[in-house]
Structure formats: C-alpha cells, structure tokens
Write a protein that holds these residues in place. Sequence first.
Motif, PDB file in Angstrom:
ATOM      1  N   TRP A  27     -28.053 -59.363 -16.616  1.00 26.00           N
ATOM      2  CA  TRP A  27     -28.026 -60.093 -15.261  1.00 26.00           C
ATOM      3  C   TRP A  27     -28.167 -61.618 -15.602  1.00 26.00           C
ATOM      4  CZ3 TRP A  27     -29.954 -63.249 -11.662  1.00 26.00           C
ATOM      5  CH2 TRP A  27     -29.684 -63.072 -10.166  1.00 26.00           C
ATOM      6  N   TYR A  80     -29.353 -69.634  -8.732  1.00 24.80           N
ATOM      7  CA  TYR A  80     -30.043 -69.794  -7.317  1.00 24.80           C
ATOM      8  C   TYR A  80     -29.982 -71.264  -6.893  1.00 24.80           C
ATOM      9  CZ  TYR A  80     -32.129 -65.103  -7.465  1.00 24.80           C
ATOM     10  OH  TYR A  80     -32.717 -63.923  -7.619  1.00 24.80           O
ATOM     11  N   THR A 136     -29.438 -57.544  -6.663  1.00 23.65           N
ATOM     12  CA  THR A 136     -30.994 -57.858  -6.807  1.00 23.65           C
ATOM     13  C   THR A 136     -31.377 -57.656  -5.197  1.00 23.65           C
ATOM     14  OG1 THR A 136     -32.576 -59.359  -7.155  1.00 23.65           O
ATOM     15  CG2 THR A 136     -30.587 -60.292  -6.967  1.00 23.65           C
ATOM     16  N   HIS A 180     -33.714 -59.607  -4.485  1.00 22.30           N
ATOM     17  CA  HIS A 180     -34.083 -60.967  -4.330  1.00 22.30           C
ATOM     18  C   HIS A 180     -33.138 -62.255  -4.289  1.00 22.30           C
ATOM     19  CE1 HIS A 180     -38.184 -59.477  -5.139  1.00 22.30           C
ATOM     20  NE2 HIS A 180     -37.719 -58.792  -6.234  1.00 22.30           N
ATOM     21  N   ILE A 198     -35.955 -66.402  -2.538  1.00 28.14           N
ATOM     22  CA  ILE A 198     -37.053 -66.541  -3.026  1.00 28.14           C
ATOM     23  C   ILE A 198     -37.812 -68.075  -2.700  1.00 28.14           C
ATOM     24  CG2 ILE A 198     -38.318 -66.651  -5.362  1.00 28.14           C
ATOM     25  CD1 ILE A 198     -36.098 -65.133  -6.565  1.00 28.14           C
ATOM     26  N   GLY A 232     -42.658 -66.052  -7.822  1.00 27.49           N
ATOM     27  CA  GLY A 232     -41.703 -65.313  -8.702  1.00 27.49           C
ATOM     28  C   GLY A 232     -41.476 -66.532 -10.028  1.00 27.49           C
ATOM     29  N   ILE A 233     -40.965 -66.023 -11.116  1.00 22.75           N
ATOM     30  CA  ILE A 233     -40.683 -66.628 -12.121  1.00 22.75           C
ATOM     31  C   ILE A 233     -39.446 -67.834 -11.983  1.00 22.75           C
ATOM     32  CG2 ILE A 233     -39.820 -66.916 -14.746  1.00 22.75           C
ATOM     33  CD1 ILE A 233     -40.843 -63.877 -14.797  1.00 22.75           C
ATOM     34  N   CYS A 234     -38.779 -67.542 -11.158  1.00 28.42           N
ATOM     35  CA  CYS A 234     -37.861 -68.430 -10.475  1.00 28.42           C
ATOM     36  C   CYS A 234     -38.421 -69.635  -9.879  1.00 28.42           C
ATOM     37  CB  CYS A 234     -36.828 -67.640  -9.405  1.00 28.42           C
ATOM     38  SG  CYS A 234     -35.794 -66.653 -10.388  1.00 28.42           S
ATOM     39  N   ARG A 275     -46.350 -63.298 -12.262  1.00 25.51           N
ATOM     40  CA  ARG A 275     -45.348 -64.034 -11.438  1.00 25.51           C
ATOM     41  C   ARG A 275     -44.134 -63.136 -11.045  1.00 25.51           C
ATOM     42  NH1 ARG A 275     -45.028 -69.259 -15.090  1.00 25.51           N
ATOM     43  NH2 ARG A 275     -44.629 -67.639 -16.459  1.00 25.51           N
ATOM     44  N   TYR A 276     -44.008 -62.168 -12.111  1.00 27.23           N
ATOM     45  CA  TYR A 276     -42.676 -61.458 -12.181  1.00 27.23           C
ATOM     46  C   TYR A 276     -42.526 -60.766 -10.930  1.00 27.23           C
ATOM     47  CZ  TYR A 276     -38.957 -58.410 -13.591  1.00 27.23           C
ATOM     48  OH  TYR A 276     -37.809 -57.754 -13.703  1.00 27.23           O
ATOM     49  N   LEU A 277     -41.169 -61.060 -10.196  1.00 27.97           N
ATOM     50  CA  LEU A 277     -40.538 -60.332  -9.309  1.00 27.97           C
ATOM     51  C   LEU A 277     -39.704 -59.500  -9.614  1.00 27.97           C
ATOM     52  CD1 LEU A 277     -39.844 -63.076  -6.650  1.00 27.97           C
ATOM     53  CD2 LEU A 277     -41.617 -61.592  -6.649  1.00 27.97           C
ATOM     54  N   CYS A 305     -36.402 -57.208 -10.529  1.00 25.53           N
ATOM     55  CA  CYS A 305     -35.031 -57.221  -9.960  1.00 25.53           C
ATOM     56  C   CYS A 305     -34.375 -55.842 -10.259  1.00 25.53           C
ATOM     57  CB  CYS A 305     -34.327 -58.486 -10.548  1.00 25.53           C
ATOM     58  SG  CYS A 305     -32.533 -58.096 -10.486  1.00 25.53           S
ATOM     59  N   ASP A 316     -30.587 -68.009 -13.976  1.00 25.51           N
ATOM     60  CA  ASP A 316     -31.578 -66.894 -13.996  1.00 25.51           C
ATOM     61  C   ASP A 316     -31.043 -65.791 -15.053  1.00 25.51           C
ATOM     62  OD1 ASP A 316     -33.861 -64.925 -14.204  1.00 25.51           O
ATOM     63  OD2 ASP A 316     -33.330 -64.661 -12.093  1.00 25.51           O
ATOM     64  N   ASP A 320     -31.545 -62.169 -17.194  1.00 24.27           N
ATOM     65  CA  ASP A 320     -32.468 -60.928 -17.265  1.00 24.27           C
ATOM     66  C   ASP A 320     -31.858 -60.147 -18.398  1.00 24.27           C
ATOM     67  OD1 ASP A 320     -33.889 -61.615 -14.986  1.00 24.27           O
ATOM     68  OD2 ASP A 320     -33.341 -60.142 -13.817  1.00 24.27           O
TER      69      ASP A 320
END
Length: 153
Positions: free
Chosen positions: A41, A45, A62, A64, A67, A72-74, A94-96, A98, A121, A123
């Motif tokens: 992914w 953002y 996603t 999200h 954010i 989040g990490i973002c 912190r992870y959200l 996805c 971002d 993944d």
Amino acid sequence: MSNPASLVEQVRELRAHAADATNLMRQTVEMLRRERPHYNWVGVYLLEGETLVLGPYAGKPTPHTRIPLNQGICGAAATTGKTIVVDDVNSDPRYLACSLETRSEIVVPIERAGKILGEIDVDSDTPAAFTDDDRVLLEAVAEILAGKLEIGN
Ligand code: SME
C-alpha cells in the motif's frame, strides 16, 4: 525489482510532465507500488491544519482517510518531521491498523522550506520489509513531490 536510483529518475521524469501535483502524486504512488513488490500500500497524506488528509493512494481502501496529528505513526512522522520505520506494526502502540495483513510500515515527511506539507506512507505485508534503500528512495521522492506542491495546501 527496480533499483532506487532509477525510480528516483522516473519520478523526476513524471514531475517534468505531470499537469499538476495531484497527477504527479497519483502516478508516483502507482509506479512505486508496481516497481517495489514489498510495497503493498502506497499513499500520500497532505497536511490540512492539524489533520493529515489522504490524497492519491495505490492499494486497498483504508478507513484512515483523515488522521489527527496526535494519532498514528503518520501523526508522529508529521509532528517530528522525521522518517519513521516500524519493523513490526503490531508491537507499536501508535499504530493505526489499515489492513490486517500489514506487518511493517515506513512514513516519510514531505517538507519544503522547513514546513511539513504531508507525507508518503508505505505499508508492507512482510515483517521488517523496509531497509535504508527504501528510506533513501522515499526521502528523494518526497523532495521531488514537495517541489510540485503548493505551500499552504
Ligand atoms: N498505519 C498508519 C495509518 C494509515 S494506514 O496505514 C494507510 C498509522 O499508524 O498512522
């Protein structure tokens, strides 16, 4: 898998011909996902006030799409202005999430003139998928995108 230097060159080419920033971001995320098999992914953002708003992405939708900077990490990458690599997303509080398949993540700020404009971002479904090669590649791509984005977006 295409090597980082040739991909950076390709993004420079895209930038030279893209009609606008959105078009460039769309082509870039698609190209990165296609050329780097461990990128499951890839999205951009953009920072709007205190919120990161999802722009062009390649991969599954996603939940999200917005954010807040404190989540989040973002949010952490945009707040610190530093690239964050997470080898095991499930052990980072912190992870959200996805996608349930995601195992590792890299988030690279897009910055111009000391101002955070957004971030890239990525993944991966593979644990600890991101190396220094990915960091160098994505930081170079972020710099190219930054040059095409309007400040104050
Ligand atoms: N995992 C991110 C949220 C965005 S999705 O990965 C697309 C985070 O923790 O900020």
